[in-house]
Scaffold this motif. Structure first.
Motif, PDB file in Angstrom:
ATOM      1  N   SER A 298       0.963   6.859   3.606  1.00  0.00           N
ATOM      2  CA  SER A 298      -0.180   7.673   4.016  1.00  0.00           C
ATOM      3  C   SER A 298       0.053   9.130   3.612  1.00  0.00           C
TER       4      SER A 298
ATOM      5  N   ARG B 262       2.973  -4.121   6.583  1.00  0.00           N
ATOM      6  CA  ARG B 262       1.926  -4.965   7.141  1.00  0.00           C
ATOM      7  C   ARG B 262       2.577  -6.078   7.976  1.00  0.00           C
TER       8      ARG B 262
ATOM      9  N   GLY C 225       3.106   1.745   4.605  1.00  0.00           N
ATOM     10  CA  GLY C 225       2.668   0.643   3.762  1.00  0.00           C
ATOM     11  C   GLY C 225       3.072  -0.717   4.290  1.00  0.00           C
TER      12      GLY C 225
ATOM     13  N   GLU D  60       2.768   1.074   9.627  1.00  0.00           N
ATOM     14  CA  GLU D  60       1.714   0.805   8.641  1.00  0.00           C
ATOM     15  C   GLU D  60       1.468   2.008   7.754  1.00  0.00           C
TER      16      GLU D  60
ATOM     17  N   PRO E  42       0.838  -1.207   0.000  1.00  0.00           N
ATOM     18  CA  PRO E  42       0.000   0.000   0.000  1.00  0.00           C
ATOM     19  C   PRO E  42       0.870   1.253   0.000  1.00  0.00           C
ATOM     20  N   LYS E  43       0.328   2.332  -0.535  1.00  0.00           N
ATOM     21  CA  LYS E  43       1.090   3.578  -0.640  1.00  0.00           C
ATOM     22  C   LYS E  43       1.307   4.220   0.727  1.00  0.00           C
TER      23      LYS E  43
END
Length: 316
Positions: free
Chosen positions: A157, A303, A301, A298, A154-155
């Motif tokens: 934030s 996890r 990105g 997180e 994921p990118k």
């Protein structure tokens, strides 16, 4: 099995062969190299083991004795069986059977085992966990780490992207550095102020280890006005790169120095790797999660990845 398996103690004369096996293994990292393991040899009673098939190494177990327990080496975050391409599930099951008998003959009652997390594998190598559980071992500790899947995560934030922008506007520049002393001053001050703690490695220890492993231990800093505003010490473990230390000055925190470094590493330096691991965010034997720290990771990105430990009662 068609091959004759034997287990014996590691000795100093095995160092060269041990290190060569680790370098060619499917799940070992430079942390399992004897030059890394032995820098704190005075703190542990080494009882590492070598498994051979017809006289050739097929597995290594970095370990130390603690009373009647053989434990995955206490100086390592992880350190289960290091194996090569010749390892099979059936062979590992047999190794566990032989290991039980060998350890009981030496007076051990338990094995405490820290499995090597999958992100450090060059290819899947979890037959050890299966064989342990089949033999009766149980999970006794589960720590939670956070890792970025490079290229598919994921990118960042919005706040982390803004941090990168602030750092660039402040004129900060990222580069690899050998100024461990300068960064250690920033790191020591930050850990002391925020956590009343000190780095696991002294400046002398990290400097000596970096000299032994110049490709494995790398410092990246964000500097401006000839001053270090933030830095990361990376342990380069092949498929995965691990953040061993990360700290910034107060000014660097305001300017997003660490955001800039991490962005630079992901986009420029380690694009050919699989994982960027931040390390665990748990305390109290894995039972307490630092939710704020996990959330920070997180936001880049990252996890969750599990670091599991097992205990095997050899009398069962």
């Amino acid at each position: 099995m068609s091959k004759s398996l034997t287990i014996r103690r590691y000795g100093p004369e095995d160092a060269g062969a041990w290190n060569a096996f680790v370098a060619a293994s499917g799940n070992g990292t430079f942390l399992h190299d004897r030059r890394f393991m032995d820098y704190h040899a005075d703190r542990f009673e080494d009882h590492s083991l070598i498994v051979e098939a017809d006289g050739s190494m097929v597995a290594l177990l970095p370990a130390n004795r603690s009373g009647t327990t053989l434990q995955s080496h206490g100086g390592l975050t992880y350190g289960g069986f290091v194996t090569g391409p010749g390892m099979s599930a059936a062979m590992m099951v047999e190794i566990m059977e032989i290991l039980r008998a060998a350890l009981r003959a030496e007076g051990f009652a338990k094995l405490h085992y820290k499995a090597i997390p999958h992100i450090f594998h060059q290819y899947p190598a979890e037959e050890d966990v299966y064989a342990l559980i089949q033999a009766g071992a149980r999970l006794v500790r589960c720590d939670l780490s956070s890792a970025i899947a490079i290229g598919t995560a994921p990118k960042f934030s919005k706040s982390k992207r803004q941090g990168v922008t602030r750092a660039r506007k402040a004129g900060l520049e990222v580069a690899q550095s050998d100024d461990f002393a300068g960064f250690w001053a920033v790191l020591t001050e930050r850990l002391g102020a925020a956590h009343d703690a000190a780095p696991t490695h002294s400046l002398d220890e990290i400097t000596r280890l970096a000299a032994h492993f110049p490709q494995g231990i790398r410092l990246f800093t964000a500097c401006g006005d000839d001053r270090i505003h933030g830095g990361l010490v990376i342990f380069d473990c092949g498929a995965a790169v691990h953040v061993q230390y990360m700290a910034a000055t107060e000014e660097g925190r305001r300017d997003g120095a660490l955001d800039l470094i991490i962005s630079h590493l992901l986009e420029t330096i380690f694009t050919d790797r699989k994982w960027f691991n931040f390390g665990i965010s748990t305390t109290d034997g894995g039972r307490t999660l630092n939710t704020g720290l996990t959330r920070q990771k997180e936001m880049f990105g990252a996890r969750s990845v599990l670091f599991n430990q097992y205990e095997w009662d050899l009398a069962d």
